[in-house]
Design a protein around this motif. Sequence first.
Motif, PDB file in Angstrom:
ATOM      1  N   ARG A   1       8.807   2.393   0.613  1.00  0.00           N
ATOM      2  CA  ARG A   1      10.000   2.181   1.445  1.00  0.00           C
ATOM      3  C   ARG A   1       9.831   2.644   2.882  1.00  0.00           C
ATOM      4  NH1 ARG A   1      15.227   1.865  -0.884  1.00  0.00           N
ATOM      5  NH2 ARG A   1      15.933   3.589   0.431  1.00  0.00           N
ATOM      6  N   ASP A   2       8.614   2.990   3.297  1.00  0.00           N
ATOM      7  CA  ASP A   2       8.368   3.337   4.688  1.00  0.00           C
ATOM      8  C   ASP A   2       8.345   2.050   5.519  1.00  0.00           C
ATOM      9  OD1 ASP A   2       7.848   4.798   6.941  1.00  0.00           O
ATOM     10  OD2 ASP A   2       5.750   5.224   6.464  1.00  0.00           O
TER      11      ASP A   2
ATOM     12  N   GLU B   1       4.545  -3.511   8.411  1.00  0.00           N
ATOM     13  CA  GLU B   1       4.482  -4.912   8.825  1.00  0.00           C
ATOM     14  C   GLU B   1       4.047  -5.809   7.677  1.00  0.00           C
ATOM     15  OE1 GLU B   1       2.298  -5.593  12.463  1.00  0.00           O
ATOM     16  OE2 GLU B   1       2.661  -3.521  13.093  1.00  0.00           O
ATOM     17  N   SER B   2       3.476  -5.206   6.640  1.00  0.00           N
ATOM     18  CA  SER B   2       3.015  -5.961   5.482  1.00  0.00           C
ATOM     19  C   SER B   2       3.793  -5.527   4.240  1.00  0.00           C
ATOM     20  CB  SER B   2       1.517  -5.747   5.258  1.00  0.00           C
ATOM     21  OG  SER B   2       1.214  -4.371   5.155  1.00  0.00           O
ATOM     22  N   GLU B   3       3.599  -6.238   3.151  1.00  0.00           N
ATOM     23  CA  GLU B   3       4.323  -5.942   1.914  1.00  0.00           C
ATOM     24  C   GLU B   3       4.015  -4.534   1.412  1.00  0.00           C
ATOM     25  OE1 GLU B   3       4.997  -7.903  -2.541  1.00  0.00           O
ATOM     26  OE2 GLU B   3       3.680  -8.856  -1.074  1.00  0.00           O
ATOM     27  N   THR B   4       2.753  -4.114   1.568  1.00  0.00           N
ATOM     28  CA  THR B   4       2.332  -2.763   1.189  1.00  0.00           C
ATOM     29  C   THR B   4       1.768  -2.066   2.417  1.00  0.00           C
ATOM     30  OG1 THR B   4       1.773  -3.532  -1.035  1.00  0.00           O
ATOM     31  CG2 THR B   4       0.895  -1.399  -0.365  1.00  0.00           C
ATOM     32  N   CYS B   5       2.246  -0.858   2.719  1.00  0.00           N
ATOM     33  CA  CYS B   5       1.799  -0.153   3.919  1.00  0.00           C
ATOM     34  C   CYS B   5       0.365   0.348   3.746  1.00  0.00           C
ATOM     35  CB  CYS B   5       2.736   1.011   4.222  1.00  0.00           C
ATOM     36  SG  CYS B   5       2.604   2.396   3.060  1.00  0.00           S
ATOM     37  N   PRO B   6      -0.331   0.676   4.854  1.00  0.00           N
ATOM     38  CA  PRO B   6      -1.710   1.163   4.782  1.00  0.00           C
ATOM     39  C   PRO B   6      -1.877   2.416   3.919  1.00  0.00           C
ATOM     40  CG  PRO B   6      -1.172   0.526   7.024  1.00  0.00           C
ATOM     41  CD  PRO B   6       0.105   0.470   6.248  1.00  0.00           C
ATOM     42  N   THR B   7      -0.890   3.317   3.927  1.00  0.00           N
ATOM     43  CA  THR B   7      -0.997   4.541   3.125  1.00  0.00           C
ATOM     44  C   THR B   7      -1.005   4.227   1.638  1.00  0.00           C
ATOM     45  OG1 THR B   7       0.143   5.820   4.837  1.00  0.00           O
ATOM     46  CG2 THR B   7       0.052   6.783   2.637  1.00  0.00           C
ATOM     47  N   CYS B   8      -0.085   3.377   1.195  1.00  0.00           N
ATOM     48  CA  CYS B   8      -0.031   3.015  -0.225  1.00  0.00           C
ATOM     49  C   CYS B   8      -1.250   2.199  -0.647  1.00  0.00           C
ATOM     50  CB  CYS B   8       1.246   2.233  -0.517  1.00  0.00           C
ATOM     51  SG  CYS B   8       2.749   3.227  -0.471  1.00  0.00           S
ATOM     52  N   ALA B   9      -1.809   1.446   0.290  1.00  0.00           N
ATOM     53  CA  ALA B   9      -2.964   0.599  -0.022  1.00  0.00           C
ATOM     54  C   ALA B   9      -4.276   1.366   0.001  1.00  0.00           C
ATOM     55  CB  ALA B   9      -3.031  -0.564   0.967  1.00  0.00           C
ATOM     56  N   ASN B  10      -4.239   2.621   0.452  1.00  0.00           N
ATOM     57  CA  ASN B  10      -5.447   3.434   0.569  1.00  0.00           C
ATOM     58  C   ASN B  10      -5.807   4.036  -0.796  1.00  0.00           C
ATOM     59  OD1 ASN B  10      -7.494   5.210   1.200  1.00  0.00           O
ATOM     60  ND2 ASN B  10      -6.460   6.082   2.983  1.00  0.00           N
ATOM     61  N   SER B  11      -6.860   3.535  -1.405  1.00  0.00           N
ATOM     62  CA  SER B  11      -7.246   3.976  -2.751  1.00  0.00           C
ATOM     63  C   SER B  11      -7.856   5.378  -2.769  1.00  0.00           C
ATOM     64  CB  SER B  11      -8.254   2.980  -3.351  1.00  0.00           C
ATOM     65  OG  SER B  11      -9.414   2.882  -2.543  1.00  0.00           O
TER      66      SER B  11
ATOM     67  N   ARG C   1      -2.930  14.562   1.169  1.00  0.00           N
ATOM     68  CA  ARG C   1      -3.642  13.304   0.927  1.00  0.00           C
ATOM     69  C   ARG C   1      -3.066  12.542  -0.266  1.00  0.00           C
ATOM     70  NH1 ARG C   1      -5.704  10.784   4.500  1.00  0.00           N
ATOM     71  NH2 ARG C   1      -7.110   9.719   3.027  1.00  0.00           N
ATOM     72  N   GLY C   2      -1.828  12.848  -0.616  1.00  0.00           N
ATOM     73  CA  GLY C   2      -1.173  12.120  -1.686  1.00  0.00           C
ATOM     74  C   GLY C   2      -0.405  10.927  -1.142  1.00  0.00           C
ATOM     75  N   HIS C   3       0.596  10.490  -1.873  1.00  0.00           N
ATOM     76  CA  HIS C   3       1.414   9.355  -1.462  1.00  0.00           C
ATOM     77  C   HIS C   3       2.829   9.817  -1.135  1.00  0.00           C
ATOM     78  CE1 HIS C   3      -1.377   6.019  -2.241  1.00  0.00           C
ATOM     79  NE2 HIS C   3      -1.863   6.785  -3.203  1.00  0.00           N
ATOM     80  N   TYR C   4       3.614   8.916  -0.581  1.00  0.00           N
ATOM     81  CA  TYR C   4       4.967   9.232  -0.143  1.00  0.00           C
ATOM     82  C   TYR C   4       5.994   8.290  -0.769  1.00  0.00           C
ATOM     83  CZ  TYR C   4       2.647  11.818   3.648  1.00  0.00           C
ATOM     84  OH  TYR C   4       1.858  12.673   4.371  1.00  0.00           O
ATOM     85  N   PHE C   5       7.249   8.759  -0.747  1.00  0.00           N
ATOM     86  CA  PHE C   5       8.384   7.897  -1.069  1.00  0.00           C
ATOM     87  C   PHE C   5       9.474   8.244  -0.063  1.00  0.00           C
ATOM     88  CE2 PHE C   5      12.226   6.436  -3.114  1.00  0.00           C
ATOM     89  CZ  PHE C   5      11.826   5.217  -3.660  1.00  0.00           C
ATOM     90  N   VAL C   6       9.918   7.246   0.706  1.00  0.00           N
ATOM     91  CA  VAL C   6      10.880   7.474   1.782  1.00  0.00           C
ATOM     92  C   VAL C   6      12.279   7.049   1.324  1.00  0.00           C
ATOM     93  CG1 VAL C   6      11.452   7.000   4.183  1.00  0.00           C
ATOM     94  CG2 VAL C   6       9.050   7.049   3.465  1.00  0.00           C
ATOM     95  N   LEU C   7      13.180   7.986   1.291  1.00  0.00           N
ATOM     96  CA  LEU C   7      14.535   7.721   0.812  1.00  0.00           C
ATOM     97  C   LEU C   7      15.362   6.899   1.791  1.00  0.00           C
ATOM     98  CD1 LEU C   7      15.410  11.302  -0.521  1.00  0.00           C
ATOM     99  CD2 LEU C   7      14.704   9.318  -1.891  1.00  0.00           C
ATOM    100  N   GLN C   8      15.033   6.993   3.073  1.00  0.00           N
ATOM    101  CA  GLN C   8      15.842   6.358   4.120  1.00  0.00           C
ATOM    102  C   GLN C   8      17.261   6.932   4.130  1.00  0.00           C
ATOM    103  OE1 GLN C   8      14.637   4.335   6.373  1.00  0.00           O
ATOM    104  NE2 GLN C   8      12.696   3.665   5.493  1.00  0.00           N
ATOM    105  N   GLY C   9      17.360   8.255   3.896  1.00  0.00           N
ATOM    106  CA  GLY C   9      18.652   8.913   3.905  1.00  0.00           C
ATOM    107  C   GLY C   9      18.689  10.051   2.911  1.00  0.00           C
ATOM    108  N   ARG C  10      19.882  10.491   2.552  1.00  0.00           N
ATOM    109  CA  ARG C  10      20.075  11.551   1.567  1.00  0.00           C
ATOM    110  C   ARG C  10      21.426  11.341   0.902  1.00  0.00           C
ATOM    111  NH1 ARG C  10      19.958  15.661   6.580  1.00  0.00           N
ATOM    112  NH2 ARG C  10      21.861  14.986   7.610  1.00  0.00           N
TER     113      ARG C  10
END
Length: 215
Positions: A60-61, A64-74, A100-109
């Motif tokens: 949810r960050d 520009e693409s369906e999957t961001c570079p961070t999530c696509a980084n194996s 060096r893990g992954h993220y999840f963006v809430l876009q709020g609280r």
Amino acid sequence: MSVSLLEQLIDALRVLPGVGQKSAQRMAYHLLERQRDGGVRLSAALAEAMERIGHCRRCRDFSESETCPTCANSSRDAHLLCVVESPVDRLAIEQATGFRGHYFVLQGRLSPLDGIGPRELGLDQLVQRLGEGEVTELIVATNPTVEGEATAHYLAQLARAQGVQPSRLAHGVPLGGELEYVDRGTLSHAFGSRSEIPDENANNQATKPSNQGQV
């Protein structure tokens, strides 16, 4: 009576955070008097960004693409998932730490008074991700506000229900800060969350090789 283009420009600039009428006027006149080329580039960049930048389907960050570079980084650790309130918070952690893990963006609280509940924060998507079995630790990095703490508590419950260990960022006295200048709320939280100071001598003794049995 129609609104002039200058008034429309000033009004448009006021959508930016912290920009009032006077600031918007200064920006508009500066662009028209000294930065017309820059204003054209700004307009083009804004139009393209508004059109092309969306949200990563995974975290949810902004992307520009369906999957961001961070999530696509194996090469990143799929066992660690850090939950933040906004893309700005994600960027701050990424730049300031070695995470060096992954993220999840809430876009709020969570804020029931503002109509922001679990659905608006994409928590159904988060539960689905936790249920995949890869994540072993959910790092809750919401801000230390009333709403942020309530969100953190809710997230911890979700994590435990999925068999994932929740953890919370430490909050307290800033590094290099002096107690007399720290606000009462921060100082009280830091005092209540104090931890034991490890005994370095004991650690050194534990790691020191034994000479027993040697001549």
